[in-house]
Structure formats: structure tokens, C-alpha cells
Design an enzyme around this catalytic site. Structure first.
Site, PDB file in Angstrom:
ATOM      1  N   ASP A 167       0.803  -1.441   0.028  1.00 47.15           N
ATOM      2  CA  ASP A 167      -0.107  -0.017  -0.065  1.00 47.15           C
ATOM      3  C   ASP A 167       0.925   1.238   0.033  1.00 47.15           C
ATOM      4  O   ASP A 167       1.954   1.132   0.517  1.00 47.15           O
ATOM      5  CB  ASP A 167      -0.803   0.058   1.214  1.00 47.15           C
ATOM      6  CG  ASP A 167      -1.481   1.255   1.431  1.00 47.15           C
ATOM      7  OD1 ASP A 167      -2.339   1.589   0.306  1.00 47.15           O
ATOM      8  OD2 ASP A 167      -1.693   1.717   2.599  1.00 47.15           O
ATOM      9  N   ASP A 192      -1.234  -0.551   6.013  1.00 48.60           N
ATOM     10  CA  ASP A 192      -1.235   0.132   7.028  1.00 48.60           C
ATOM     11  C   ASP A 192      -2.241  -0.427   8.212  1.00 48.60           C
ATOM     12  O   ASP A 192      -2.512  -0.028   9.482  1.00 48.60           O
ATOM     13  CB  ASP A 192      -1.443   1.705   7.128  1.00 48.60           C
ATOM     14  CG  ASP A 192      -2.531   1.846   6.409  1.00 48.60           C
ATOM     15  OD1 ASP A 192      -2.936   3.119   6.326  1.00 48.60           O
ATOM     16  OD2 ASP A 192      -3.348   1.267   5.937  1.00 48.60           O
ATOM     17  N   ASP A 244      -6.875  -1.535   4.682  1.00 45.32           N
ATOM     18  CA  ASP A 244      -6.335  -2.687   3.907  1.00 45.32           C
ATOM     19  C   ASP A 244      -6.686  -4.213   4.434  1.00 45.32           C
ATOM     20  O   ASP A 244      -6.235  -4.836   4.061  1.00 45.32           O
ATOM     21  CB  ASP A 244      -4.754  -2.478   3.879  1.00 45.32           C
ATOM     22  CG  ASP A 244      -4.519  -1.229   2.937  1.00 45.32           C
ATOM     23  OD1 ASP A 244      -5.220  -0.794   1.820  1.00 45.32           O
ATOM     24  OD2 ASP A 244      -3.739  -0.457   3.165  1.00 45.32           O
TER      25      ASP A 244
END
Length: 661
Positions: free
Chosen positions: A364, A558, A562
Site C-alpha cells: 500500500d 497500514d 487494507d
């Protein structure tokens, strides 16, 4: 030119304003119990273990030195008086375990092999050998306990950060109470040298906190008014007044403790293989030994029954799978402990195994490769608005959002928001926010939100993370938000290449220009931009399908928005330094330092662990095969059998402890 996986564009560059959603997604894993479990959960005390050994040796050593004299006593009574107590002292745990397992229907294990072999040795009057097997096995267990104790020390350090009390402020007075009794919103005071008992926000004071127990970082972190501090860290300097934001059971430290305590339930495939191997291997050994004891005297002229029984007993001792059954779980345990020592929390050895096969690592962007600490860098008002008015409008629209971008706008504004002025608040995932501000319809979000609402605007090609604003379908301007790359982000990508990861990928909701720029800066192989949260899951599905039969995909996020992607990847890794619930609950591996370079380090630890485990397996099987052959042909004695069993176990244990270094 960086490879681009695919892009879906609505004609203009869509800027990220992907408001994070919390997803509760349980990552289910089968729990397996060890068939062979030396209970090491209790506190290990070396003194308590040494004393029985001294007693055994005080009986055994004179027995070996004066064996001939003792053997020549009346009915060898002197020999029995020394060796039988030594045998019972050294072998009682083995005999008891074998008896208990037989009653439970688990006949064929290493304790059964040792019991039959040693009792058989006593029956044919080989008492020193019988005691020797049990004594050296006990010494082997002692070294195993020492190794396990060392391996547990780094994990135990986490358990020791559990706070014992909290100083709660009640009517101006401090009262010590258990952390479990403190409620959200209560004010606690932490003095210098005390552990911070609960997660919370500093409302008074500044200090430095020691986060080493959670993150592995030795440098204290400076904390100031308004910042979040985590339970389990230690206040080093000033007095802190903290407003509690989470109950103890929901705090980061409570979840980490649960993670560590349950890590051993998730066994690697190699451990499961050894358990199954021992289940079939042991009965084969028993029946082979029976054949060695019975058949040669029947079919070989002049063969002595006592000689072949002795060879059969030697075969039983040699064949004990102790070295495998002990050292392999210890190797994985050492791997998990070694990772914890470096601020990498692995939820079970199965994930160490999977890390060995990772050939694609997906990141990410926000909060993972970048700092995730946003600041207002530029305000561009249009159509009659000025900078202060535009910032105030943005602050009002964003006032109910917890997204880092929203928080950066509120921080830049700095004024108080009258909640009565903001009504009909609506978060549109992946687009932005819509609300009524002073009875006017206002929006704040990405470029795609402007297109969704059919609001005319001049420029789609804006650099950076941009929040566009409009009131009553008229464009009001935009605010540019700055986010910086993490210091070790580039090093993280280079380190992954060095350890042999074939492909690195970045997934982001940000626009194509920013994604391309970051991918080029970091040397990332591929990226996908302008993704809605659900599109990230689709992207990881595609990567999983193209990773190859023998390749695995790791996703590093994080842990806030996600969670579904972390859960879907072969190995889900989360940045846990901020204490995110989603990170700790959903991920297979939690990186407590928030450093992306730890991903390559975790892969290196996993590879070292597997190498050591397979060294132990091959070494043990080869040595045992050689000595089994020597035993059948009468070349190996019971003493060689003891080396082949306990010696191999000891060497395997010493080898397994290397993974901690």
C-alpha cells in the site's frame, strides 16, 4: 518506464481521497496441537534441573568405575543398588509419559521406544547402558530447556510489558487501580519510569517514551501534547496526563500479548510432516526390532538369542526420533522469537514457511511507503473564495472524518467547528465527503468526485494529493496535501531485490501522476493507481493468479483500510506501530517499527529458519540410517546408540538456537 498493470481512468487524473473504512475480517487458521509436548510453559529454573542431575551422576559415576566389582557381588546386588535408583531418577518422566500415552492409546512414540529399549537392556543385564540412555536423554532435555528459555526471552519481554496498574485522576487525587478497570475518557497520570498502562492521547506534558519492548527500537521517541501513546511503552522523563482512548482489552499491548501467546498454535507444514512421520516411523521401528530379535536365531545356525535381542534393543534406542521431534519445533520457535526481538511479530511458524515462497511483495502507499502524516501545503481558492474561507469550508466538511487527510485539514484550520452547522454528513468511499454546511450542499474529495457530481473545473492534471471543494455545484478551489516517503522506503525495495523477490508492486487510490513518480523514485516494478478499496482486493486477486504455482504474494499495508487485502494475500503484513486494531487482528505478521525494510528482514529470518530446520532433518536421518545399519550388523554398541539418539538431538538443538542470532 515502469510496467503499469492496468488503469481505469475517467478522462481526468483522479486524486486520492480514499477515506479509510474499518473491515472486520477474520483470518482463520487451523489450530494444531503438538503430539510431542515437553511442557515448557512454566518458569525455567536451571538450579532445580541441575540438582537431580548431580544426584544421578553421584550414583552413576561410581557404578561405571566399579562396575566389575559390583557385578561380582551376591546376585549382582551392588550393581542393582546403584544403577536402579539412578535409572528411576533419570528416566521417571520418560516412564511416566510412556505409561500415560499407552493408557490414552498412543503406544508408538519415542518414550515407548526408550522404555522398551532400556527395560530390555536391564533384563539382559546391561544396566550402565540402560541408565546411560535415560541420563543422556535427561541432559538433552536440559539443553533443550535452556535453548527454549533463550528463544522465549525476547517474546517474554513482550509479556513483561503488561502494565500492573494505572494512576487514575479522581477528584484531583491519584489512585492506583488495575488497568482493566479504567474506562474510555478517564484521565490517567504516568510518572517518569512508569509503564503507560493504556492507549491514550496526551492532554498535558511532554516526554520521551521507550518503545523498545513493542518495536525493537532502542532510541526513545519524543511525545508531545495531542500525540497518541501506546500501552506497554515506558515514560522516561516528564509527567504525562493521558486521556484514555481504548479499554485495556482493546489496547495494542493486549492484542499483541494475545498474538504472542497463541503463535505456537499455528504450526508450519514441516512440523506437521514430522508429527505424521513419527506416527508411522515408530511402529515400523518397533516391528523391525522385533524381527531382528526373533528371526535370526530361528534361521541362522549358531545365532545367540541374547545377542540378537541386544541388537534389537540397540536398534530401538538408535531409532528414537527425539532429535527431530524436539529440534524442529524449537527451530521454528527460535525463528518466531528472533523475529520478535527485531520488532517483527509472526503469528505462527506456518507464516515463516510461507514467507520462504514469496516472489511478489505488494505495498500500500499511504502509511506504508509514505509517512502517512499529511500537512496542508497549498490552498488555491477560486470563484470568489479566499484561502481562509476555503480552509474553513474544508474543515467543516471534514469535521466528522478520521482520515489522516481530514485530520491534517482540521489541524491547519485550528479553529472550533460548530457541529450544528454541519448536517447530512455522508462519506462516499473512494471519492470523498458530501454534507450540508450552513444549509448549502458542499463536497470535499477527489477529482473523480467532481466528475461524479458533474461539477465544472478547469484542471485535472494537478500534482500531489489534492482535495477539491465545491458548494452548490460550483467549484470553490482545491487544497494540496503533502506526504513524505519513509526514510527507508527505497532501501526496503532494494533489500527485497537482494533477497531474490522477483516483483514489487504498489497499490494506491492516489492519481496516476503521483503513483508513477513514487514508483520511479523507489524502483518499484509495477503499480496500480486510482483504486477504490474494493478494487484493491481485485488487484491482489489478479496478482495471486499470476504469481505462479510455486510463488506466494505478500501484501504490506497500514492495517486501517487494507484489512480485506491483508486477509486475502498469502501473507498479510501490517504496519503496527500506530497500534491499529485491524493490523493486529487481521495480519499474519505485524511490523512494530513501521519500517518497510523489515519486510526483507522477515524473509531473511524465515529462510534462515527453514535452512536450519532442514539441516536438522537431513543430519538426524542420515546419522540414524548409518547407525541402524551398524546396529543390525552388530558393530554398534548401546553407547553408539546413545550417541545416535541423544547426541543427534543435542547437536540439532544447538543448531536450532542459531536462528536467534
Amino acid at each position: 518506464m515502469k510496467q503499469k498493470l492496468h488503469s481505469e481512468s475517467s478522462g481526468c487524473c483522479n486524486n486520492e481521497h480514499d477515506h479509510h473504512e474499518n473491515h472486520n475480517h477474520n483470518h482463520n487458521h487451523d489450530n494444531h496441537n503438538h503430539d510431542h509436548d515437553h511442557n515448557h510453559d512454566g518458569e525455567f529454573n536451571l538450579k532445580n534441573e541441575i540438582l537431580p542431575l548431580v544426584a544421578i551422576l553421584s550414583l552413576y559415576a561410581p557404578g561405571v568405575i566399579f562396575e566389575n566389582q559390583l557385578h561380582n557381588t551376591f546376585y549382582s546386588i551392588g550393581e542393582y543398588l546403584l544403577f536402579i535408583p539412578a535409572y528411576l531418577l533419570s528416566g521417571w518422566s520418560v516412564l511416566k509419559t510412556a505409561g500415560r500415552n499407552i493408557l490414552k492409546g498412543r503406544v508408538f512414540d519415542e518414550t515407548f521406544l526408550m522404555t522398551v529399549a532400556t527395560l530390555g537392556a536391564i533384563a539382559i543385564h546391561k544396566l550402565p547402558e540402560a541408565v546411560g540412555v535415560m541420563l543422556f536423554y535427561k541432559i538433552g532435555e536440559l539443553f533443550q530447556d535452556i535453548a527454549v528459555s533463550r528463544s522465549r526471552s525476547s517474546i517474554k519481554a513482550l509479556l513483561e510489558v503488561r502494565p500492573d496498574y494505572a494512576n487514575i485522576q479522581i477528584e484531583g487525587e491519584l489512585k492506583k487501580v488495575p488497568p482493566e478497570t479504567v474506562n474510555i475518557g478517564d484521565i490517567i497520570v504516568v510518572k517518569p519510569g512508569e509503564k503507560i498502562p493504556l492507549d491514550g492521547e496526551i492532554i498535558d506534558g511532554n516526554s520521551q517514551v521507550d518503545t523498545s519492548a513493542l518495536t525493537g527500537e532502542s532510541v526513545p521517541r519524543t511525545v508531545r501534547l495531542g500525540e497518541t501513546v501506546l500501552a506497554g511503552t515506558i515514560n522516561k522523563m516528564g509527567v504525562l496526563s493521558i486521556k484514555v482512548t481504548k479499554l485495556f482489552d482493546d489496547s495494542s499491548i493486549a492484542k499483541i500479548l494475545d498474538l504472542v501467546q497463541n503463535a505456537k498454535t499455528k504450526k508450519a507444514e514441516t512440523e506437521k510432516f514430522i508429527t505424521k512421520f513419527a506416527r508411522y516411523y515408530t511402529p515400523i521401528v518397533v516391528f523391525t526390532s522385533l524381527a531382528v530379535a526373533i528371526l535370526p536365531p530361528l534361521f541362522i545356525t549358531g545365532a545367540s538369542s541374547s545377542e540378537w535381542v541386544y541388537r534389537a534393543l540397540i536398534l530401538l534406542v538408535i531409532s528414537c526420533p527425539c532429535g527431530l521431534v524436539i529440534s524442529i519445533p524449537l527451530g521454528y520457535f527460535g525463528g518466531v522469537g528472533g523475529a520478535a526481538k527485531r520488532g517483527i511479530l509472526v503469528k505462527g511458524s506456518t507464516f515463516l514457511d510461507t514467507l520462504n515462497e514469496v516472489n511478489t511483495v505488494v505495498f500500500d502507499k499511504t502509511g506504508t511507503l509514505t509517512q502517512g502524516v499529511f500537512k496542508v501545503a497549498k490552498i488555491v481558492p477560486l470563484n470568489g473564495w479566499n484561502e481562509r474561507e476555503l480552509l474553513q469550508l474544508a474543515a467543516k466538511v471534514e469535521s466528522h472524518s478520521n482520515h489522516p487527510i481530514a485530520q491534517s485539514i482540521l489541524k491547519a484550520y485550528g479553529g472550533k467547528i460548530d457541529d450544528s452547522e454541519v448536517r447530512d454528513y455522508e462519506e462516499i468511499a473512494g471519492y470523498g465527503i458530501k454534507a450540508k454546511v450552513e444549509n448549502r450542499v458542499a463536497i470535499a474529495g477527489s477529482d473523480r468526485l467532481l466528475h461524479r457530481e458533474n461539477i465544472a473545473h478547469d484542471n485535472c492534471q494537478l500534482e500531489g494529493t489534492v482535495v477539491h471543494l465545491a458548494v452548490d455545484n460550483i467549484y470553490a478551489g482545491y487544497i494540496v496535501i503533502a506526504d513524505e516517503l519513509k526514510e527507508d522506503a527505497r532501501h526496503a525495495i532494494q533489500a527485497l531485490k537482494r533477497v531474490g523477490v522477483e516483483r514489487t508492486v504498489m497499490l494506491t487510490g492516489d492519481n496516476q501522476a503521483i503513483a508513477s513518480q513514487i514508483a520511479q523514485q523507489l524502483g518499484i516494478d509495477a503499480y496500480e493507481a486510482e483504486l477504490l478499496p474494493e478494487e484493491k482486493v481485485n488487484a491482489i486477486e489478479k496478482l495471486l493468479s499470476t504469481a505462479g504455482k510455486h510463488g506466494k504474494v505478500a501484501f504490506v499495508g497500514d492495517g486501517i483500510n487494507d484489512a480485506p487485502v491483508i486477509a486475502r494475500a498469502d501473507v498479510g503484513m501490517a504496519m503496527g506501530g500506530l497500534g491499529s486494531d485491524a493490523a493486529i487482528e487481521t495480519a499474519d505478521i505485524v511490523i512494530m517499527t513501521d519500517a518497510p525494510s523489515k519486510v526483507a528482514e522477515a524473509i531473511q529470518i524465515a529462510r534462515k529458519t527453514r535452512t536450519i530446520v532442514w539441516q536438522n532433518i537431513i543430519f538426524a536421518l542420515v546419522i540414524k540410517a548409518v547407525f541402524i545399519g551398524l546396529g543390525i550388523f552388530g558393530i554398534a554398541t548401546m553407547w553408539e546408540a546413545v550417541f545416535a539418539d541423544v547426541g543427534v538431538a543435542l547437536l540439532a538443538i544447538f543448531n536450532a538456537t542459531r536462528v536467534m542470532k
